[in-house]
Write a protein that holds these residues in place. Sequence first.
Motif, PDB file in Angstrom:
ATOM      1  N   PRO A   9      47.898  24.555  43.726  1.00  0.00           N
ATOM      2  CA  PRO A   9      47.957  25.164  42.385  1.00  0.00           C
ATOM      3  C   PRO A   9      46.601  25.248  41.679  1.00  0.00           C
ATOM      4  CG  PRO A   9      49.742  23.584  42.668  1.00  0.00           C
ATOM      5  CD  PRO A   9      48.851  23.441  43.874  1.00  0.00           C
ATOM      6  N   ALA A  10      45.778  24.222  41.785  1.00  0.00           N
ATOM      7  CA  ALA A  10      44.479  24.246  41.099  1.00  0.00           C
ATOM      8  C   ALA A  10      43.566  25.310  41.698  1.00  0.00           C
ATOM      9  CB  ALA A  10      43.820  22.868  41.175  1.00  0.00           C
ATOM     10  N   ILE A  11      43.582  25.445  43.006  1.00  0.00           N
ATOM     11  CA  ILE A  11      42.742  26.456  43.663  1.00  0.00           C
ATOM     12  C   ILE A  11      43.257  27.849  43.341  1.00  0.00           C
ATOM     13  CG2 ILE A  11      41.987  27.371  45.889  1.00  0.00           C
ATOM     14  CD1 ILE A  11      41.985  24.440  46.885  1.00  0.00           C
ATOM     15  N   ASN A  12      44.565  28.040  43.392  1.00  0.00           N
ATOM     16  CA  ASN A  12      45.133  29.351  43.063  1.00  0.00           C
ATOM     17  C   ASN A  12      44.810  29.740  41.621  1.00  0.00           C
ATOM     18  OD1 ASN A  12      46.145  29.536  45.613  1.00  0.00           O
ATOM     19  ND2 ASN A  12      48.277  29.118  45.048  1.00  0.00           N
ATOM     20  N   ALA A  13      44.878  28.787  40.697  1.00  0.00           N
ATOM     21  CA  ALA A  13      44.561  29.074  39.288  1.00  0.00           C
ATOM     22  C   ALA A  13      43.090  29.453  39.145  1.00  0.00           C
ATOM     23  CB  ALA A  13      44.900  27.866  38.416  1.00  0.00           C
ATOM     24  N   ALA A  14      42.207  28.743  39.841  1.00  0.00           N
ATOM     25  CA  ALA A  14      40.772  29.059  39.777  1.00  0.00           C
ATOM     26  C   ALA A  14      40.509  30.446  40.350  1.00  0.00           C
ATOM     27  CB  ALA A  14      39.968  28.007  40.525  1.00  0.00           C
ATOM     28  N   LEU A  15      41.192  30.800  41.419  1.00  0.00           N
ATOM     29  CA  LEU A  15      41.026  32.139  42.003  1.00  0.00           C
ATOM     30  C   LEU A  15      41.497  33.217  41.039  1.00  0.00           C
ATOM     31  CD1 LEU A  15      42.161  31.431  45.668  1.00  0.00           C
ATOM     32  CD2 LEU A  15      39.863  32.054  44.912  1.00  0.00           C
ATOM     33  N   ARG A  16      42.624  32.998  40.371  1.00  0.00           N
ATOM     34  CA  ARG A  16      43.116  33.974  39.398  1.00  0.00           C
ATOM     35  C   ARG A  16      42.139  34.122  38.234  1.00  0.00           C
ATOM     36  NH1 ARG A  16      48.005  32.046  41.162  1.00  0.00           N
ATOM     37  NH2 ARG A  16      48.111  30.349  39.652  1.00  0.00           N
ATOM     38  N   ASP A  17      41.610  33.000  37.741  1.00  0.00           N
ATOM     39  CA  ASP A  17      40.633  33.061  36.649  1.00  0.00           C
ATOM     40  C   ASP A  17      39.400  33.847  37.065  1.00  0.00           C
ATOM     41  OD1 ASP A  17      42.288  31.587  35.029  1.00  0.00           O
ATOM     42  OD2 ASP A  17      41.192  29.695  35.328  1.00  0.00           O
ATOM     43  N   GLN A  18      38.920  33.597  38.279  1.00  0.00           N
ATOM     44  CA  GLN A  18      37.748  34.314  38.788  1.00  0.00           C
ATOM     45  C   GLN A  18      38.042  35.805  38.896  1.00  0.00           C
ATOM     46  OE1 GLN A  18      34.572  33.258  39.627  1.00  0.00           O
ATOM     47  NE2 GLN A  18      34.132  35.406  39.972  1.00  0.00           N
ATOM     48  N   LEU A  19      39.188  36.136  39.427  1.00  0.00           N
ATOM     49  CA  LEU A  19      39.559  37.542  39.591  1.00  0.00           C
ATOM     50  C   LEU A  19      39.671  38.263  38.252  1.00  0.00           C
ATOM     51  CD1 LEU A  19      40.284  39.696  41.666  1.00  0.00           C
ATOM     52  CD2 LEU A  19      42.654  38.955  41.512  1.00  0.00           C
ATOM     53  N   ASP A  20      40.129  37.556  37.225  1.00  0.00           N
ATOM     54  CA  ASP A  20      40.236  38.162  35.898  1.00  0.00           C
ATOM     55  C   ASP A  20      38.874  38.434  35.267  1.00  0.00           C
ATOM     56  OD1 ASP A  20      42.988  38.224  35.972  1.00  0.00           O
ATOM     57  OD2 ASP A  20      43.227  36.331  34.881  1.00  0.00           O
ATOM     58  N   SER A  21      37.842  37.671  35.655  1.00  0.00           N
ATOM     59  CA  SER A  21      36.536  37.849  35.023  1.00  0.00           C
ATOM     60  C   SER A  21      35.550  38.622  35.894  1.00  0.00           C
ATOM     61  CB  SER A  21      35.947  36.492  34.648  1.00  0.00           C
ATOM     62  OG  SER A  21      35.688  35.733  35.809  1.00  0.00           O
ATOM     63  N   LEU A  22      35.664  38.503  37.210  1.00  0.00           N
ATOM     64  CA  LEU A  22      34.709  39.169  38.100  1.00  0.00           C
ATOM     65  C   LEU A  22      35.356  39.284  39.475  1.00  0.00           C
ATOM     66  CD1 LEU A  22      31.748  40.199  38.322  1.00  0.00           C
ATOM     67  CD2 LEU A  22      31.186  37.932  39.183  1.00  0.00           C
ATOM     68  N   PRO A  34      27.303  36.458  35.396  1.00  0.00           N
ATOM     69  CA  PRO A  34      27.218  35.155  36.064  1.00  0.00           C
ATOM     70  C   PRO A  34      25.953  34.971  36.913  1.00  0.00           C
ATOM     71  CG  PRO A  34      29.445  35.992  36.228  1.00  0.00           C
ATOM     72  CD  PRO A  34      28.591  37.105  35.663  1.00  0.00           C
ATOM     73  N   VAL A  35      25.504  36.013  37.577  1.00  0.00           N
ATOM     74  CA  VAL A  35      24.300  35.846  38.399  1.00  0.00           C
ATOM     75  C   VAL A  35      23.052  35.780  37.529  1.00  0.00           C
ATOM     76  CG1 VAL A  35      23.664  38.247  38.960  1.00  0.00           C
ATOM     77  CG2 VAL A  35      23.331  36.456  40.640  1.00  0.00           C
ATOM     78  N   VAL A  36      23.048  36.468  36.406  1.00  0.00           N
ATOM     79  CA  VAL A  36      21.923  36.357  35.468  1.00  0.00           C
ATOM     80  C   VAL A  36      21.873  34.936  34.912  1.00  0.00           C
ATOM     81  CG1 VAL A  36      21.027  37.134  33.245  1.00  0.00           C
ATOM     82  CG2 VAL A  36      21.886  38.802  34.893  1.00  0.00           C
TER      83      VAL A  36
END
Length: 100
Positions: A9-22, A34-36
Amino acid sequence: MNLFGHSHPAINAALRDQLDSLEHVMLAGFTHAPVVELSERLARLHRQDGHAFFASDGASAVEIALKMAFHYCANMGLRGKTRFVSLQGGYHGETGARWA
């Protein structure tokens, strides 16, 4: 994800958060916030102004480092510095460069 467990669940949530932002991080001549931010943090860490250069994988990073070293020597007038040590028949990445 296999190293960390399937559908954790924690990894899936982090992946969803990442997908929502970039959704994609390949730079290919472009940049994003994020790279800047990472580049600025690295510059502060090393107390330097300047540039950060990112590669997509280890093989590309090694090839880029070799090319940067070659160009540095050429720009500094060190014309005799044109060769690299490598393993004969060794694998040096998928980017098409032959350094052997």
